[in-house]
Design a protein around this motif. Structure first.
Motif: not given
Ligand code: ATP
Length: 135
Positions: A63-65, A80-84, A86-100, A122-124, A126-128
């Motif tokens: 979960v986020t905030t 703001d957002s919540a993911e199970k 199985g719905d998490i895209d690890i590569e996307r989260a890795e990219r967000a982590k690197e950016r942060a 922290r969001r990234a 947690t998702r990973i």
């Molecule tokens: P990014 O920079 O990759 O968008 P973020 O932390 O800024 O990451 P959020 O603003 O928290 O993303 O979320 C935006 C939407 O994208 C939400 O619906 C969230 O559930 C979804 N989301 C974000 N990151 C992931 C992920 N790694 N896998 C699946 N869904 C994601």
């Protein structure tokens, strides 16, 4: 023991609405655990893992905030957002982590919003964590 209903809701949709035995959530004052019959309270929610048990099975969600409202028979988490897992895209989260991390490394530049980058990191992370635990 009485019943406890868990609801995790984002502005877009109801992510979870089910009966549970226990819930552990990342409160703004620290992690808290809830059993049925808990006294009512409100808490902020910070990016982290919500864990819940039901009939011997444990599940995790990232979960986020947001906020949580607890009553004797219900835990409502509005974030703001919540993911199970199985719905998490690890590569996307890795990219967000690197950016942060890159932003945080450039913190001396005055146009960097330090807090924002920290929360994004922290969001990234947690998702990973949630995604890897389930794989
Ligand atoms: P990014 O920079 O990759 O968008 P973020 O932390 O800024 O990451 P959020 O603003 O928290 O993303 O979320 C935006 C939407 O994208 C939400 O619906 C969230 O559930 C979804 N989301 C974000 N990151 C992931 C992920 N790694 N896998 C699946 N869904 C994601």
């Amino acid at each position: 023991m009485g019943i406890l209903h868990l609801e995790i809701v984002t502005p877009e949709k109801v992510i979870i609405s089910q009966d549970v035995d226990t819930v552990v959530a990342p409160g703004s004052e620290g992690e808290f655990g809830i059993l049925p019959g808990h006294i009512p309270f409100l808490s902020g929610i910070v990016p982290g893992v919500v864990r819940f048990k039901f009939q011997g099975t444990t599940a995790s969600m990232s979960v986020t905030t947001g906020f949580a409202e607890i009553s004797a028979d219900k835990v409502s988490i509005l974030v703001d957002s919540a993911e199970k897992a199985g719905d998490i895209d690890i590569e996307r989260a890795e990219r967000a982590k690197e950016r942060a991390e890159k932003r945080l490394a450039e913190r001396d530049k005055e146009d960097i919003d330090f807090m924002r980058a920290q929360i994004a990191l922290r969001r990234a992370i947690t998702r990973i964590k949630v995604a890897k635990k389930s794989s």
